[in-house]
Design an enzyme around this catalytic site. Structure first.
Site, PDB file in Angstrom:
ATOM      1  N   SER A  69       1.108  -1.138  -0.143  1.00 50.20           N
ATOM      2  CA  SER A  69       0.243  -0.084  -0.143  1.00 50.20           C
ATOM      3  C   SER A  69       0.914   1.144   0.159  1.00 50.20           C
ATOM      4  O   SER A  69       1.585   1.169   0.360  1.00 50.20           O
ATOM      5  CB  SER A  69      -1.509  -0.054   1.026  1.00 50.20           C
ATOM      6  OG  SER A  69      -1.926  -1.176   1.159  1.00 50.20           O
ATOM      7  N   GLN A  87       9.634  -2.804   4.344  1.00 45.17           N
ATOM      8  CA  GLN A  87       8.705  -3.393   3.866  1.00 45.17           C
ATOM      9  C   GLN A  87       8.759  -3.544   1.522  1.00 45.17           C
ATOM     10  O   GLN A  87       9.309  -4.525   1.927  1.00 45.17           O
ATOM     11  CB  GLN A  87       7.788  -3.891   4.253  1.00 45.17           C
ATOM     12  CG  GLN A  87       7.600  -3.763   5.679  1.00 45.17           C
ATOM     13  CD  GLN A  87       5.675  -4.270   5.632  1.00 45.17           C
ATOM     14  OE1 GLN A  87       5.171  -3.632   5.234  1.00 45.17           O
ATOM     15  NE2 GLN A  87       5.980  -5.428   7.426  1.00 45.17           N
ATOM     16  N   ASP A 143      -9.021   0.129   9.597  1.00 47.78           N
ATOM     17  CA  ASP A 143      -7.965   0.041   8.233  1.00 47.78           C
ATOM     18  C   ASP A 143      -9.492  -0.061   7.266  1.00 47.78           C
ATOM     19  O   ASP A 143      -9.836  -0.795   7.238  1.00 47.78           O
ATOM     20  CB  ASP A 143      -7.478  -1.628   8.160  1.00 47.78           C
ATOM     21  CG  ASP A 143      -6.661  -1.561   7.040  1.00 47.78           C
ATOM     22  OD1 ASP A 143      -7.152  -0.967   6.121  1.00 47.78           O
ATOM     23  OD2 ASP A 143      -5.834  -2.822   7.059  1.00 47.78           O
ATOM     24  N   ARG A 145      -8.731  -0.151   3.954  1.00 44.62           N
ATOM     25  CA  ARG A 145      -8.535  -0.820   2.847  1.00 44.62           C
ATOM     26  C   ARG A 145      -9.032  -2.031   2.456  1.00 44.62           C
ATOM     27  O   ARG A 145      -9.802  -3.211   3.305  1.00 44.62           O
ATOM     28  CB  ARG A 145      -6.550  -1.501   2.919  1.00 44.62           C
ATOM     29  CG  ARG A 145      -5.799  -0.072   3.046  1.00 44.62           C
ATOM     30  CD  ARG A 145      -4.636  -0.909   3.038  1.00 44.62           C
ATOM     31  NE  ARG A 145      -4.398  -1.970   4.745  1.00 44.62           N
ATOM     32  CZ  ARG A 145      -3.562  -2.077   4.838  1.00 44.62           C
ATOM     33  NH1 ARG A 145      -1.833  -2.149   3.946  1.00 44.62           N
ATOM     34  NH2 ARG A 145      -3.143  -2.693   6.283  1.00 44.62           N
ATOM     35  N   THR A 166       4.088 -11.079   3.061  1.00 42.82           N
ATOM     36  CA  THR A 166       3.675 -10.057   4.268  1.00 42.82           C
ATOM     37  C   THR A 166       3.333 -10.643   5.501  1.00 42.82           C
ATOM     38  O   THR A 166       4.141 -12.050   5.377  1.00 42.82           O
ATOM     39  CB  THR A 166       1.982 -10.268   3.645  1.00 42.82           C
ATOM     40  OG1 THR A 166       0.801  -9.974   3.958  1.00 42.82           O
ATOM     41  CG2 THR A 166       0.951 -11.897   3.470  1.00 42.82           C
ATOM     42  N   LYS A 171      -4.318 -10.107   3.850  1.00 45.59           N
ATOM     43  CA  LYS A 171      -3.856 -10.186   2.535  1.00 45.59           C
ATOM     44  C   LYS A 171      -4.024 -11.942   1.448  1.00 45.59           C
ATOM     45  O   LYS A 171      -4.545 -11.338   0.584  1.00 45.59           O
ATOM     46  CB  LYS A 171      -2.797  -9.765   2.509  1.00 45.59           C
ATOM     47  CG  LYS A 171      -2.461  -7.769   2.190  1.00 45.59           C
ATOM     48  CD  LYS A 171      -1.035  -7.710   2.518  1.00 45.59           C
ATOM     49  CE  LYS A 171      -1.143  -6.141   2.234  1.00 45.59           C
ATOM     50  NZ  LYS A 171       0.331  -5.682   2.295  1.00 45.59           N
TER      51      LYS A 171
END
Length: 217
Positions: A69, A87, A143, A145, A166, A171
């Protein structure tokens, strides 16, 4: 998230200091999107963008994939309030080491709340709130997302199985729900800095992220 359709809009050569990639652009149409904050006006159809950096042969075996993201403060300005840049670089290094892989980069600044709201949340964090508490104080979800678009992009690319970098189980679940098998979860843990160790602990304790190396207390 009611993602109605996804389409590829660009495909170009992309040399970088990490190596040579193809850079692909995708757009997805989200119909009747839910607002991230009560009372927020949203369009009937929202177009979401994602970029895919693709290296090597991604079809002979399940490729390494990272869903990342957007984080302007971390990715561009090298913020030490979060681990986003580390990351991102970890993922690129693993793809280059493998010689093949996909980095999916989504425009979801501040877990989907946007850049200005994210900076307001920073102010609240300076006053003692953690990242979840700050978002809630501003009226946002912890969150905002959704990860439907990455699954749709991978399906459009013909990818049916991946090795996913991840720490976020959501995800993994999103890709599995899209019919993509996650044959391996590769940790995205990096060495915590004092400036964002609390941030990582909040992600683990309040958002279910996987950080095995962090101290329990």
């Amino acid at each position: 998230m009611p993602l109605q359709s996804v389409r590829k809009v660009a495909d170009a050569d992309f040399p970088s200091r990490w190596g040579r990639f193809r850079i692909l652009g995708f757009e997805g149409d989200v119909v009747s999107p839910e607002p991230c904050r009560e009372g927020m006006a949203v369009p009937s159809v929202r177009v979401e963008d994602a970029v895919a950096l693709v290296m090597g042969d991604i079809y002979s075996a399940p490729p390494i994939v990272r869903i990342h993201s957007q984080c302007l403060t971390g990715d561009v300005f090298h913020s030490l309030r979060c681990d986003c840049r580390q990351q991102l670089e970890l993922a690129l290094a693993k793809i280059v080491e493998e010689g093949a892989g996909i980095l999916l980069y989504e425009q979801q600044e501040g877990r989907g709340i946007g850049l200005m709201a994210k900076l307001k949340a920073y102010e609240l964090q300076d006053q003692g709130l953690d990242t979840v508490e700050a978002n809630l104080k501003l009226g946002y979800k912890p969150d905002c997302r959704e990860f439907e678009l990455p699954g749709a992009v991978l399906n459009l690319m013909g990818i049916r199985a991946v090795r996913l970098i991840t720490n976020n189980p959501e995800k993994v679940e999103a890709l599995e729900s899209a019919g993509i098998t996650v044959v391996e979860r590769i940790s995205a843990e990096i060495e915590p800095e004092e400036t964002f160790e609390r941030y990582l602990k909040v992600k683990r304790e309040k958002m279910g992220h996987l950080y095995d190396s962090l101290p329990v207390k």
